[in-house]
Design a protein around this motif. Structure first.
Motif, PDB file in Angstrom:
ATOM      1  N   GLU A 125       0.811  -1.223   0.000  1.00 44.13           N
ATOM      2  CA  GLU A 125       0.000   0.000   0.000  1.00 44.13           C
ATOM      3  C   GLU A 125       0.841   1.268   0.000  1.00 44.13           C
ATOM      4  O   GLU A 125       0.302   2.364   0.020  1.00 44.13           O
ATOM      5  N   GLY A 126       2.168   1.121  -0.031  1.00 45.10           N
ATOM      6  CA  GLY A 126       3.025   2.292  -0.078  1.00 45.10           C
ATOM      7  C   GLY A 126       3.854   2.474   1.179  1.00 45.10           C
ATOM      8  O   GLY A 126       4.068   1.539   1.958  1.00 45.10           O
ATOM      9  N   MET A 127       4.346   3.692   1.387  1.00 44.92           N
ATOM     10  CA  MET A 127       5.214   4.000   2.520  1.00 44.92           C
ATOM     11  C   MET A 127       4.493   3.719   3.838  1.00 44.92           C
ATOM     12  O   MET A 127       3.330   4.067   4.008  1.00 44.92           O
ATOM     13  N   GLN A 128       5.197   3.103   4.789  1.00 45.78           N
ATOM     14  CA  GLN A 128       4.593   2.726   6.060  1.00 45.78           C
ATOM     15  C   GLN A 128       4.588   3.917   7.024  1.00 45.78           C
ATOM     16  O   GLN A 128       5.640   4.504   7.290  1.00 45.78           O
ATOM     17  N   CYS A 141       3.946  -0.617  -6.650  1.00 46.03           N
ATOM     18  CA  CYS A 141       2.853  -0.398  -5.695  1.00 46.03           C
ATOM     19  C   CYS A 141       2.358   1.047  -5.770  1.00 46.03           C
ATOM     20  O   CYS A 141       3.089   1.951  -6.177  1.00 46.03           O
ATOM     21  N   SER A 142       1.099   1.255  -5.365  1.00 43.61           N
ATOM     22  CA  SER A 142       0.491   2.582  -5.314  1.00 43.61           C
ATOM     23  C   SER A 142      -0.144   2.787  -3.948  1.00 43.61           C
ATOM     24  O   SER A 142      -0.528   1.825  -3.275  1.00 43.61           O
ATOM     25  N   LEU A 143      -0.254   4.037  -3.557  1.00 41.13           N
ATOM     26  CA  LEU A 143      -0.876   4.351  -2.276  1.00 41.13           C
ATOM     27  C   LEU A 143      -2.357   4.004  -2.301  1.00 41.13           C
ATOM     28  O   LEU A 143      -3.077   4.393  -3.224  1.00 41.13           O
ATOM     29  N   SER A 144      -2.807   3.287  -1.298  1.00 40.67           N
ATOM     30  CA  SER A 144      -4.246   3.106  -1.116  1.00 40.67           C
ATOM     31  C   SER A 144      -4.818   4.362  -0.466  1.00 40.67           C
ATOM     32  O   SER A 144      -4.079   5.179   0.107  1.00 40.67           O
TER      33      SER A 144
END
Length: 434
Positions: free
Chosen positions: A197-200, A227-230
């Motif tokens: 979902e992207g950067m944690q 990956c892309s941000l949700s």
């Protein structure tokens, strides 16, 4: 022999010794106390000299390990075709040339006159396009600038707001062009773990608490992972950034023209300095070095200092080509077809790997598929080369100089895969895995 009685003289002497080859990259400078006694000066004078060298990018302070000479900046590993190889190149990172529009016939009478120093740096047609494209995703009061591609924009934004040595939070793994731009600018990239979902958020919060002054992230189609941000993750990151309003937020939406997933903003209302970049290179061709930059008013003013009408604005001829492409129905159809074709190639390879029992993250976009592996990626790449495949090592995208073992991976560019090659590659990869 180091000489001098002032910080400037000592620093200049060491600089000359580096230029003459007396000090090679990696060489340690004398301890501060030792050099001060040798020169008969105060220790603070030597410490100030070493600080000058560090700020100039000639040396690096390593705490108890002392101060050592650094290697001069280099371009670093680059994307691109690998010349003179008989292997099937899955490492290049390029779009498919057959899926790019033919731009040579589009200009027509667009360039009605020569452009001179001092004229508006943005063509009206591109300014209007940028306004329509960026407004739905930007905070109120934003302004538009153009740069020579996304990486150029990142470098200009970093230099406009940061100083050498500043920490920048980046995705880990991170696009190698971004890593190189920050490194050459003297900034320190600090890796933040990512997932599907992207950067944690928690990892980002830690890095910001440790003093990072900027955040660079890819909202869609992270390169190399895809990956892309949700929406959920973007909201979580937004809450983290809201606690750090003075941190510069840079969003590299480089795949926007071809993106399959929606854009989710991470910019909170409290953020004072931000920029959203959208390049046209993936959709229209890598040689069209142009990116739209939407940003706050202060950032726009800083960018204009170096993109002024008497200096290094983006060529109006290049702008005219891009405007013609964006307004062409034929080009829009080409881009739409390419978007679908890249998605089909990604899905085909993902399905082929899954069928072979190889678990890989499902990419949301981009030109690549990221394959984590347990064994040494170099050994795996060599084994694949013997079967005819050229792949990119995941270590090229590692933020740390010595990535941890769990970061072992290879990146596969799917854009030029031919029918049947995805299945064959998956079979060959299975045979090479331990």
């Amino acid at each position: 022999m180091i000489s001098g009685s002032t910080a400037i003289e000592i620093a200049d002497c060491i600089r000359a010794l580096v230029q003459s080859g007396h000090y090679q990259p990696g060489a340690s400078l004398p301890p501060v106390r030792e050099l001060a006694e040798t020169l008969g000066v105060n220790r603070n004078t030597v410490a100030a000299a070493y600080q000058r060298l560090t700020k100039a990018g000639l040396a690096v302070a390593q705490g108890r390990l002392g101060t050592s000479i650094v290697a001069p900046p280099s371009a670093g590993e680059q994307e691109g075709l690998s010349a003179d190889t008989p292997l099937i190149d899955l490492a290049h990172g390029n779009p498919n040339a057959d899926w790019l529009p033919e731009v040579s016939t589009l200009l027509g009478g667009r360039m009605s006159k020569p452009f001179l120093y001092g004229e508006d740096t943005i063509l009206p047609a591109l300014r209007e396009w940028g306004k329509l494209w960026m407004t739905p995703d930007c905070p109120a009061g934003w302004e538009l600038e153009l740069t020579h591609g996304a990486v150029d924009g990142i470098e200009r934004l970093a230099v406009a707001h940061l100083v050498a040595g500043d920490k920048v939070a980046v995705e880990d793994p991170c696009f190698l062009g971004s890593i190189n731009a920050l490194r050459i600018g003297g900034m320190q990239a600090v890796g933040v773990a990512i997932d599907d979902e992207g950067m944690q958020p928690q990892a980002l919060a830690r890095v910001l608490e440790e003093g990072a002054r900027a955040v660079l992230l890819t909202p869609r189609a992270n390169n190399p992972t895809g990956c892309s941000l949700s929406k959920r993750r973007a909201e979580e990151l937004q809450r983290v950034l809201a606690e750090h309003p003075n941190v510069l937020v840079i969003l590299d939406d480089h795949f926007a023209l071809l993106a399959d997933t929606p854009y989710h903003s991470v910019i909170p209302a409290s953020t004072k300095r931000w920029a959203l970049l959208r390049s046209v290179s993936k959709g229209l061709g890598p040689d069209l070095r142009l990116a739209f930059v939407a940003c706050d008013a202060d950032t726009a003013a800083r960018l204009r200092i170096r993109l002024a009408p008497g200096m290094t604005w983006v060529s109006h001829l290049l702008q005219a080509i891009v405007a013609a492409c964006l307004e062409s129905e034929q080009v829009r159809d080409t881009v739409q077809a390419a978007r679908a074709a890249y998605a089909a190639r990604r899905d085909e390879l993902h399905a082929a790997l899954t069928q072979q029992g190889i678990a890989v993250p499902r990419p949301d976009g981009g030109l690549n598929v990221w394959i984590p592996v347990v064994q040494d990626a170099k050994d795996l790449a060599y084994a694949l080369a013997k079967k005819g495949w050229l792949v990119r090592l995941g270590s090229a995208y590692a933020v740390q100089a010595h990535p941890p073992a769990h970061a072992q991976a290879i990146r596969i560019t799917v854009s030029n895969l031919q029918d049947g090659q995805a299945a064959q590659f998956a079979r060959d990869l299975k045979a090479c895995l331990l």
